[in-house]
Design a protein around this motif. Structure first.
Motif, mmCIF file in Angstrom:
data_model
loop_
_atom_site.group_PDB
_atom_site.id
_atom_site.type_symbol
_atom_site.label_atom_id
_atom_site.label_comp_id
_atom_site.label_asym_id
_atom_site.label_seq_id
_atom_site.Cartn_x
_atom_site.Cartn_y
_atom_site.Cartn_z
ATOM 1 N N PHE A 168 0.825 -1.209 0.000
ATOM 2 C CA PHE A 168 0.000 0.000 0.000
ATOM 3 C C PHE A 168 0.861 1.262 0.000
ATOM 4 N N ILE A 169 1.996 1.233 0.670
ATOM 5 C CA ILE A 169 2.908 2.376 0.629
ATOM 6 C C ILE A 169 3.386 2.629 -0.794
ATOM 7 N N CYS A 170 3.759 1.561 -1.482
ATOM 8 C CA CYS A 170 4.235 1.697 -2.868
ATOM 9 C C CYS A 170 3.120 2.145 -3.804
ATOM 10 N N GLN A 171 1.901 1.673 -3.558
ATOM 11 C CA GLN A 171 0.777 2.107 -4.383
ATOM 12 C C GLN A 171 0.534 3.609 -4.235
ATOM 13 N N LEU A 172 0.525 4.090 -3.022
ATOM 14 C CA LEU A 172 0.334 5.520 -2.788
ATOM 15 C C LEU A 172 1.491 6.327 -3.380
ATOM 16 N N GLY A 173 2.721 5.811 -3.220
ATOM 17 C CA GLY A 173 3.881 6.503 -3.781
ATOM 18 C C GLY A 173 3.817 6.589 -5.293
ATOM 19 N N TYR A 174 3.357 5.505 -5.941
ATOM 20 C CA TYR A 174 3.295 5.512 -7.403
ATOM 21 C C TYR A 174 2.278 6.534 -7.903
ATOM 22 N N TRP A 175 1.076 6.525 -7.334
ATOM 23 C CA TRP A 175 0.046 7.430 -7.846
ATOM 24 C C TRP A 175 0.321 8.878 -7.464
ATOM 25 N N LEU A 176 1.074 9.109 -6.393
ATOM 26 C CA LEU A 176 1.513 10.482 -6.095
ATOM 27 C C LEU A 176 2.573 10.937 -7.091
ATOM 28 N N ILE A 199 -6.033 9.752 -11.443
ATOM 29 C CA ILE A 199 -5.052 9.786 -10.352
ATOM 30 C C ILE A 199 -5.759 10.064 -9.028
ATOM 31 N N PHE A 200 -6.679 11.036 -9.051
ATOM 32 C CA PHE A 200 -7.432 11.385 -7.851
ATOM 33 C C PHE A 200 -8.260 10.198 -7.365
ATOM 34 N N LEU A 201 -8.907 9.474 -8.277
ATOM 35 C CA LEU A 201 -9.718 8.319 -7.884
ATOM 36 C C LEU A 201 -8.869 7.224 -7.246
ATOM 37 N N TYR A 202 -7.708 6.950 -7.829
ATOM 38 C CA TYR A 202 -6.819 5.939 -7.245
ATOM 39 C C TYR A 202 -6.376 6.349 -5.842
ATOM 40 N N LEU A 203 -5.952 7.594 -5.679
ATOM 41 C CA LEU A 203 -5.446 8.042 -4.381
ATOM 42 C C LEU A 203 -6.538 8.020 -3.318
ATOM 43 N N VAL A 204 -7.738 8.470 -3.666
ATOM 44 C CA VAL A 204 -8.834 8.512 -2.691
ATOM 45 C C VAL A 204 -9.223 7.107 -2.255
ATOM 46 N N HIS A 205 -9.345 6.184 -3.194
ATOM 47 C CA HIS A 205 -9.783 4.836 -2.846
ATOM 48 C C HIS A 205 -8.713 4.063 -2.077
ATOM 49 N N VAL A 295 -20.271 5.420 7.840
ATOM 50 C CA VAL A 295 -19.050 5.070 7.126
ATOM 51 C C VAL A 295 -19.332 3.990 6.091
ATOM 52 N N ARG A 296 -20.152 2.997 6.454
ATOM 53 C CA ARG A 296 -20.463 1.922 5.510
ATOM 54 C C ARG A 296 -21.203 2.454 4.284
ATOM 55 N N ILE A 297 -22.172 3.338 4.513
ATOM 56 C CA ILE A 297 -22.915 3.912 3.380
ATOM 57 C C ILE A 297 -21.996 4.772 2.522
ATOM 58 N N THR A 298 -21.104 5.536 3.156
ATOM 59 C CA THR A 298 -20.174 6.379 2.401
ATOM 60 C C THR A 298 -19.238 5.547 1.538
ATOM 61 N N VAL A 299 -18.720 4.451 2.106
ATOM 62 C CA VAL A 299 -17.822 3.570 1.351
ATOM 63 C C VAL A 299 -18.542 2.945 0.170
ATOM 64 N N LEU A 300 -19.736 2.415 0.411
ATOM 65 C CA LEU A 300 -20.495 1.783 -0.676
ATOM 66 C C LEU A 300 -20.888 2.805 -1.746
ATOM 67 N N ALA A 301 -21.247 4.017 -1.326
ATOM 68 C CA ALA A 301 -21.614 5.063 -2.285
ATOM 69 C C ALA A 301 -20.419 5.435 -3.156
ATOM 70 N N ALA A 302 -19.238 5.549 -2.535
ATOM 71 C CA ALA A 302 -18.035 5.891 -3.299
ATOM 72 C C ALA A 302 -17.703 4.811 -4.315
ATOM 73 N N ILE A 303 -17.798 3.547 -3.893
ATOM 74 C CA ILE A 303 -17.494 2.437 -4.814
ATOM 75 C C ILE A 303 -18.518 2.377 -5.944
ATOM 76 N N CYS A 304 -19.808 2.507 -5.619
ATOM 77 C CA CYS A 304 -20.843 2.424 -6.649
ATOM 78 C C CYS A 304 -20.746 3.579 -7.640
ATOM 79 N N LEU A 305 -20.490 4.788 -7.145
ATOM 80 C CA LEU A 305 -20.362 5.933 -8.049
ATOM 81 C C LEU A 305 -19.150 5.786 -8.962
#
Length: 369
Positions: A168-176, A199-205, A295-305
């Motif tokens: 996860f550290i490397c993933q965040l570093g790559y997209w930054l 890029i924004f979608l990858y970093l947020v998720h 939090v659960r609704i927010t996570v599911l809403a973000a994934i579905c959108l």
């Protein structure tokens, strides 16, 4: 006016062109400063924050032979580690570009449009191949595929093995690192908004799953998504080498839709049912527990959108391809009768005269009559 002679002077130091041409060397020097810091006792404590994974927790396992297992949790110091591996990603990006992609570009002589798309697909193919392979090895070692219940069982998953946290550290570093690369690669203004969005979608998720301790679900979804994206970019590289080879896009289109459905299914199963029925409900920041309905609704809403947005882009992409294919076929049909007519004229002779200047048989018959 006299003709201006071409000069081979290097750009002024610290100018925009100088930074763009030498950004890999500059970043390498910055990364080397942190590595040299490990050699001295005064600076080693500071350098360790950037280079090594932080927040180590040693757990002793009960058994006939007691062994110590190292796990890690997340914290604010991870920002320093992510920054260092962002520098590493910039260096690796420059190495792949200079020693692989640029050499292929010189041989193929792509147009400017194909050149930028080829570079993008080449870089992302290397990243997706590495990330999907590494992620799959973690899934197998942690038995997450054979035991799907572990995606939500025992939440919050605050402790991670070294490989998962480093992933996860490397993933965040790559997209930054993709943000400064927009400047270093002289990305066109019309392409910047599109790249900033993904890029924004990858970093947020990725950051959201990392902070909310949904790392197991995030790892499964990332590997699934990366495999599909790898297929797309490899198909595009093959298409650039030979435009008749488009079968990879058809396979990608089918798997892309299945991937979106599987992503939604796993997300709803884990967050909507697994965490909702978990005994450990409530919000506890110190314990890393975010298992509340908001939090659960927010996570599911973000994934579905996000999945809906990707499907919308996918449908537009397919419609554009079909439209271009239809236009190409119509142009070919128009050209075929014109070619056959010109060949017939050459055989009969244009205006009764053959190509060698003599009268055609038809013209001689008309004259004799």
């Amino acid at each position: 006016m006299g003709i201006r002679k071409k000069t081979t002077k290097t750009p002024p130091v610290l100018s925009h062109e100088f930074v763009i041409q030498n950004h890999a060397d500059i970043v390498s020097c910055v990364a080397m400063v942190f590595l040299l810091g490990l050699m001295f006792e005064v600076t080693s404590k500071f350098a360790v924050l950037f280079i090594t994974v932080q927040y180590n927790v040693t757990i002793s396992t009960n058994g006939p032979e007691e062994t110590a297992v190292n796990h890690f949790h997340h914290g604010i110091k991870d920002l320093a580690t992510t920054f260092f591996y962002m520098l590493v990603a910039i260096i690796m990006h420059a190495i792949i570009q200079e020693y692989v992609l640029d050499k292929i570009n010189r041989k193929k002589h792509f147009s400017k449009t194909k050149h930028s798309k080829f570079n993008e697909s080449g870089q992302l193919s290397a990243f997706y191949l590495f990330s999907s392979g590494w992620g799959t090895s973690i899934l197998l070692s942690e038995n997450l595929l054979s035991n799907p219940v572990s995606l939500w069982e025992g939440y919050p998953h605050t402790l991670m093995p070294f490989q998962m946290k480093f992933y996860f550290i490397c993933q965040l570093g790559y997209w930054l690192h993709a943000l400064p690369e927009l400047y270093f690669q002289k990305t066109k203004k019309e392409d910047i908004p599109r790249q900033l969005v993904y890029i924004f979608l990858y970093l947020v998720h990725i950051a959201g799953a990392y902070i909310l301790n949904l790392n197991r679900l995030a790892l499964v979804l990332l590997v699934l998504h990366y495999v599909i994206e790898l297929l797309f970019h490899v198909s595009r590289l093959v298409y650039f080498s030979n435009e008749n080879r488009q079968s990879g896009f058809t396979l990608w289109a089918v798997l892309f839709v299945l991937c979106r459905l599987l992503t939604l299914s796993l997300s709803v199963l884990t967050v909507g049912f697994g965490l909702a029925t978990s005994e450990n409900q409530g919000f506890d920041l110190s314990a890393g527990n975010f298992n509340i309905i908001f939090v659960r609704i927010t996570v599911l809403a973000a994934i579905c959108l996000t999945q809906a947005f990707m499907m919308w882009k996918f449908i537009n992409f397919q419609l554009r391809r079909w439209r271009e294919h239809g236009q190409t076929q119509s142009l070919k049909k128009k050209q075929v009768p014109a070619k056959s007519k010109s060949k017939k004229d050459k055989a009969n002779g244009v205006n009764g005269v053959n190509s060698n200047g003599a009268d055609s048989p038809r013209a001689r018959k008309e004259k004799s009559s």
